[in-house]
Design a protein around this motif. Structure first.
Motif, PDB file in Angstrom:
ATOM      1  N   LEU A 336      41.966  21.793  41.817  1.00 49.55           N
ATOM      2  CA  LEU A 336      42.747  22.498  40.803  1.00 49.55           C
ATOM      3  C   LEU A 336      41.898  22.910  39.604  1.00 49.55           C
ATOM      4  O   LEU A 336      42.427  23.484  38.649  1.00 49.55           O
ATOM      5  N   ARG A 337      40.613  22.667  39.654  1.00 53.83           N
ATOM      6  CA  ARG A 337      39.740  22.986  38.524  1.00 53.83           C
ATOM      7  C   ARG A 337      39.357  24.454  38.567  1.00 53.83           C
ATOM      8  O   ARG A 337      38.211  24.824  38.842  1.00 53.83           O
ATOM      9  N   SER A 338      40.313  25.290  38.264  1.00 54.06           N
ATOM     10  CA  SER A 338      40.104  26.732  38.343  1.00 54.06           C
ATOM     11  C   SER A 338      41.117  27.439  37.461  1.00 54.06           C
ATOM     12  O   SER A 338      42.234  26.934  37.255  1.00 54.06           O
ATOM     13  N   VAL A 339      40.722  28.606  36.952  1.00 53.46           N
ATOM     14  CA  VAL A 339      41.646  29.410  36.156  1.00 53.46           C
ATOM     15  C   VAL A 339      42.300  30.494  36.999  1.00 53.46           C
ATOM     16  O   VAL A 339      43.086  31.290  36.500  1.00 53.46           O
ATOM     17  N   ASN A 340      41.962  30.537  38.304  1.00 53.38           N
ATOM     18  CA  ASN A 340      42.584  31.497  39.207  1.00 53.38           C
ATOM     19  C   ASN A 340      42.952  30.789  40.515  1.00 53.38           C
ATOM     20  O   ASN A 340      42.899  29.560  40.591  1.00 53.38           O
ATOM     21  N   GLN A 341      43.313  31.540  41.542  1.00 50.27           N
ATOM     22  CA  GLN A 341      43.826  30.964  42.783  1.00 50.27           C
ATOM     23  C   GLN A 341      42.752  30.456  43.729  1.00 50.27           C
ATOM     24  O   GLN A 341      43.058  30.035  44.847  1.00 50.27           O
ATOM     25  N   THR A 342      41.479  30.480  43.328  1.00 48.67           N
ATOM     26  CA  THR A 342      40.392  30.042  44.203  1.00 48.67           C
ATOM     27  C   THR A 342      39.804  28.727  43.708  1.00 48.67           C
ATOM     28  O   THR A 342      40.099  28.264  42.603  1.00 48.67           O
ATOM     29  N   SER A 343      38.929  28.152  44.547  1.00 49.78           N
ATOM     30  CA  SER A 343      38.199  26.931  44.166  1.00 49.78           C
ATOM     31  C   SER A 343      36.702  27.133  44.353  1.00 49.78           C
ATOM     32  O   SER A 343      35.967  26.172  44.536  1.00 49.78           O
ATOM     33  N   SER A 344      36.257  28.368  44.317  1.00 51.33           N
ATOM     34  CA  SER A 344      34.860  28.685  44.617  1.00 51.33           C
ATOM     35  C   SER A 344      34.122  29.061  43.332  1.00 51.33           C
ATOM     36  O   SER A 344      34.528  28.707  42.230  1.00 51.33           O
ATOM     37  N   TRP A 345      33.044  29.806  43.500  1.00 48.37           N
ATOM     38  CA  TRP A 345      32.175  30.117  42.367  1.00 48.37           C
ATOM     39  C   TRP A 345      32.836  30.987  41.309  1.00 48.37           C
ATOM     40  O   TRP A 345      32.346  31.070  40.175  1.00 48.37           O
ATOM     41  N   ILE A 346      33.950  31.644  41.610  1.00 51.59           N
ATOM     42  CA  ILE A 346      34.608  32.503  40.620  1.00 51.59           C
ATOM     43  C   ILE A 346      35.733  31.768  39.893  1.00 51.59           C
ATOM     44  O   ILE A 346      36.532  32.393  39.200  1.00 51.59           O
ATOM     45  N   ARG A 347      35.809  30.447  40.032  1.00 45.01           N
ATOM     46  CA  ARG A 347      36.952  29.701  39.484  1.00 45.01           C
ATOM     47  C   ARG A 347      37.039  29.733  37.955  1.00 45.01           C
ATOM     48  O   ARG A 347      38.078  29.413  37.394  1.00 45.01           O
ATOM     49  N   SER A 348      35.950  30.119  37.280  1.00 46.16           N
ATOM     50  CA  SER A 348      35.986  30.168  35.812  1.00 46.16           C
ATOM     51  C   SER A 348      36.210  31.571  35.273  1.00 46.16           C
ATOM     52  O   SER A 348      36.084  31.792  34.066  1.00 46.16           O
ATOM     53  N   PHE A 349      36.571  32.528  36.156  1.00 44.00           N
ATOM     54  CA  PHE A 349      36.801  33.909  35.726  1.00 44.00           C
ATOM     55  C   PHE A 349      38.297  34.223  35.754  1.00 44.00           C
ATOM     56  O   PHE A 349      38.907  34.199  36.832  1.00 44.00           O
ATOM     57  N   PRO A 350      38.890  34.554  34.619  1.00 41.83           N
ATOM     58  CA  PRO A 350      40.303  34.981  34.611  1.00 41.83           C
ATOM     59  C   PRO A 350      40.423  36.407  35.165  1.00 41.83           C
ATOM     60  O   PRO A 350      40.023  37.371  34.527  1.00 41.83           O
ATOM     61  N   ILE A 351      40.979  36.534  36.353  1.00 40.80           N
ATOM     62  CA  ILE A 351      41.072  37.828  37.037  1.00 40.80           C
ATOM     63  C   ILE A 351      42.298  38.587  36.543  1.00 40.80           C
ATOM     64  O   ILE A 351      43.396  38.043  36.512  1.00 40.80           O
ATOM     65  N   PHE A 352      42.108  39.854  36.185  1.00 36.78           N
ATOM     66  CA  PHE A 352      43.243  40.661  35.736  1.00 36.78           C
ATOM     67  C   PHE A 352      43.452  41.921  36.584  1.00 36.78           C
ATOM     68  O   PHE A 352      44.446  42.633  36.406  1.00 36.78           O
ATOM     69  N   LEU A 353      42.538  42.215  37.542  1.00 34.42           N
ATOM     70  CA  LEU A 353      42.686  43.398  38.387  1.00 34.42           C
ATOM     71  C   LEU A 353      42.057  43.115  39.743  1.00 34.42           C
ATOM     72  O   LEU A 353      40.898  42.718  39.828  1.00 34.42           O
ATOM     73  N   ASP A 354      42.831  43.322  40.827  1.00 32.13           N
ATOM     74  CA  ASP A 354      42.364  43.116  42.201  1.00 32.13           C
ATOM     75  C   ASP A 354      42.184  44.468  42.886  1.00 32.13           C
ATOM     76  O   ASP A 354      43.014  45.361  42.728  1.00 32.13           O
ATOM     77  N   ILE A 355      41.129  44.601  43.694  1.00 33.37           N
ATOM     78  CA  ILE A 355      40.841  45.857  44.385  1.00 33.37           C
ATOM     79  C   ILE A 355      40.516  45.573  45.847  1.00 33.37           C
ATOM     80  O   ILE A 355      39.660  44.724  46.132  1.00 33.37           O
ATOM     81  N   GLU A 356      41.198  46.251  46.761  1.00 28.97           N
ATOM     82  CA  GLU A 356      40.926  46.142  48.192  1.00 28.97           C
ATOM     83  C   GLU A 356      40.562  47.522  48.725  1.00 28.97           C
ATOM     84  O   GLU A 356      41.269  48.498  48.473  1.00 28.97           O
ATOM     85  N   MET A 357      39.452  47.611  49.461  1.00 25.43           N
ATOM     86  CA  MET A 357      38.942  48.894  49.948  1.00 25.43           C
ATOM     87  C   MET A 357      38.960  48.941  51.464  1.00 25.43           C
ATOM     88  O   MET A 357      38.625  47.958  52.129  1.00 25.43           O
ATOM     89  N   LYS A 358      39.326  50.094  52.009  1.00 25.20           N
ATOM     90  CA  LYS A 358      39.366  50.313  53.447  1.00 25.20           C
ATOM     91  C   LYS A 358      38.925  51.743  53.739  1.00 25.20           C
ATOM     92  O   LYS A 358      39.054  52.638  52.902  1.00 25.20           O
ATOM     93  N   LYS A 359      38.451  51.955  54.964  1.00 27.08           N
ATOM     94  CA  LYS A 359      38.146  53.317  55.386  1.00 27.08           C
ATOM     95  C   LYS A 359      39.452  54.036  55.735  1.00 27.08           C
ATOM     96  O   LYS A 359      40.514  53.413  55.827  1.00 27.08           O
ATOM     97  N   THR A 360      39.378  55.327  55.951  1.00 28.82           N
ATOM     98  CA  THR A 360      40.546  56.092  56.359  1.00 28.82           C
ATOM     99  C   THR A 360      40.999  55.640  57.748  1.00 28.82           C
ATOM    100  O   THR A 360      40.178  55.409  58.635  1.00 28.82           O
ATOM    101  N   HIS A 361      42.316  55.481  57.932  1.00 22.85           N
ATOM    102  CA  HIS A 361      42.906  55.054  59.205  1.00 22.85           C
ATOM    103  C   HIS A 361      42.389  53.680  59.633  1.00 22.85           C
ATOM    104  O   HIS A 361      41.979  53.473  60.774  1.00 22.85           O
ATOM    105  N   SER A 362      42.385  52.730  58.731  1.00 20.84           N
ATOM    106  CA  SER A 362      41.962  51.371  59.059  1.00 20.84           C
ATOM    107  C   SER A 362      43.062  50.640  59.819  1.00 20.84           C
ATOM    108  O   SER A 362      44.252  50.928  59.668  1.00 20.84           O
TER     109      SER A 362
END
Length: 469
Positions: A336-362
């Motif tokens: 639970l030592r995290s400011v976001n939903q992960t427990s990995s190296w990004i746990r100390s970063f407050p995330i305010f924008l998520d981006i998911e990328m795909k090719k056309t017709h994925s």
């Protein structure tokens, strides 16, 4: 001396842990002497009962399957090699097979097609955004007009952010660049269409720093050129990701002291309590080792779904803020030592924008990945008692097309407003529309989201050591 007659050959028996049958293993033969191997047929007798079975060489954790009824469970447990994967949170175990030593799957009572259950077995990649309406918590994707009309308690923060993004429509070009666009249109070596007069913003409504406009124009012009090529050649997903990442990196440079762009395509939601859960049925995944589909879960409670996204924009904390979070973390369990939903190296970063990328017709729906990831953030906030009504914006990039969404919790459900067109990177007007929307979301993260984070999350970690005294 007759070596063959003096060396007494004893049959070496090996007992299979799964089947209980015995088989012969070839013994060593002295050099230069060939022997004829006869088929060994075990006979009944007390000598077989006292021979300890030779343990099999352990393979990967997936293949060490214990079949009920084949032996003592405690005896089998000590033979298996301990797996490092046992400490990582994972999906619930597969449904046990029937007793009696058979590893064959039980037949489903639901309608079948081609020997597979239609109702219970689902491919994880086949889930659509509407399937998430049957999960826990529910994810409801709705347009803003429907939400405003049918939901009386829409948070003011959600309405304010949506209306700011909605205003970006026709006027997207900074008026300071009129002369530069006119020069491009008259250049015979690289003719480009000049924006119309009604597509320019007024000087007071421009969102970009004037000192960086010339450089921004060059970056966006090159992005349009590359997107046209990728679209024409049906480029790979990584090529489209490179195009989108180039735009995102440019905006990070503008706010390098306030935000961070994070490549999180390998970061998962490790804590299962922060994952969305299916109500019932199985999820079918492909097992590369046995080259066959395997069911990862099948029980009355359903199973959890974990999805990852490609990029995230996060606040860049000061040293003082990091010390406060670290002190508070010492009072919490490690997961639970995290400011976001992960427990990995990004746990100390407050995330305010998520981006998911795909090719056309994925084959995969980026909306599903974005929704599952946002649901993890909502469950994390809910667990700590943080405000879950604060909006969580997200972006999907499918080839050249950018779309935005706004997530928030209402009445225990995750509401997903969208999709709304954010622009296209393969034409000039659409590219500048993407840039305007990105600038609004970044400014919102640096101001409104940061104020909420300091008031809610930072105060939470600041009070934790005091509560332990």
């Amino acid at each position: 001396m007759n070596l063959r007659s003096s060396s007494k050959r004893q049959p070496l028996l090996e007992t299979s842990c799964n089947s209980g049958q015995t088989k012969r293993k070839a013994s060593a033969t002295p050099a230069g002497h060939e022997t004829t191997t006869k088929k060994f047929k075990p006979t009944k007798g007390p000598h077989l009962n006292h021979m300890a079975p030779i343990p099999q060489r352990p393979s990967s954790p997936r293949r060490n399957k214990t079949v009920p009824g084949s032996g003592d469970a405690a005896d089998l447990a000590h033979r298996q090699m301990p797996s490092v994967l046992s400490s990582v949170p994972s999906l619930p175990p597969s449904k046990p097979t029937q007793s009696g030593g058979s590893s064959r799957r039980t037949k489903s009572q639901s309608p079948t097609r081609g020997g597979k259950s239609v109702n219970q077995i689902r491919s994880l990649d086949s889930y659509t955004i509407y399937d998430l309406e049957e999960c826990e918590p529910k994810v409801l994707m709705r347009e803003y007009d429907w939400v405003e009309k049918n939901m009386k308690e829409v948070p003011q923060e959600v309405m304010s952010l949506f209306k700011r993004l909605e205003r970006i429509s026709t006027k997207v070009f900074p008026s300071e660049l009129k002369a530069a666009f006119k020069e491009d249109a008259s250049d015979p070596s690289k003719p480009k269409p000049s924006p119309k007069a009604n597509e320019f913003l007024s000087p007071s409504s421009s969102l970009f720093p004037p000192q960086r406009l010339d450089h921004l124009k060059e970056v966006l012009d090159h992005t349009v050129y590359k997107s046209k090529q990728d679209y024409r050649k049906a480029a790979h997903e990584r090529d489209w990701a490179a195009v989108g990442a180039g735009v995102l990196l440019e905006f990070e440079l503008w706010s390098s002291q306030h935000i961070r762009l994070l490549n999180i395509e390998t970061v998962a939601i490790e804590v299962t309590d922060f994952r969305i859960r299916t109500q019932h049925g199985q999820i079918l995944q492909w097992d590369e080792e046995i080259n066959a589909p395997t069911s990862t879960a099948s029980n009355q409670e359903g199973c959890t779904i974990s999805r990852m996204v490609d990029w995230a924009m996060a606040l860049d904390l000061s040293e003082r803020e990091e010390r406060i979070v670290q002190r508070g973390n010492t009072t919490l369990p490690s997961y639970l030592r995290s400011v976001n939903q992960t427990s990995s190296w990004i746990r100390s970063f407050p995330i305010f924008l998520d981006i998911e990328m795909k090719k056309t017709h994925s084959d995969r729906d980026p909306k599903v990945q974005l929704a599952v990831w946002a649901c993890g953030a909502m469950l994390k906030r809910r667990w700590h008692g943080w405000d879950t009504r604060m909006p969580m914006p997200g972006i999907t990039v499918t080839g050249p097309i950018w779309e935005y969404f706004i997530f928030f919790e209402l009445n225990g459900e995750l509401i997903m407003i969208g999709p709304y067109n954010m622009g296209s990177t393969k034409e000039l007007h659409g590219m500048w529309k993407v840039a305007n929307c990105l600038q609004i979301l970044i400014e919102w993260g640096k101001n409104e989201y940061r104020q909420w984070w300091e008031k809610t999350v930072l105060k939470y970690f600041e009070r934790l050591p005091e509560q332990m005294m």
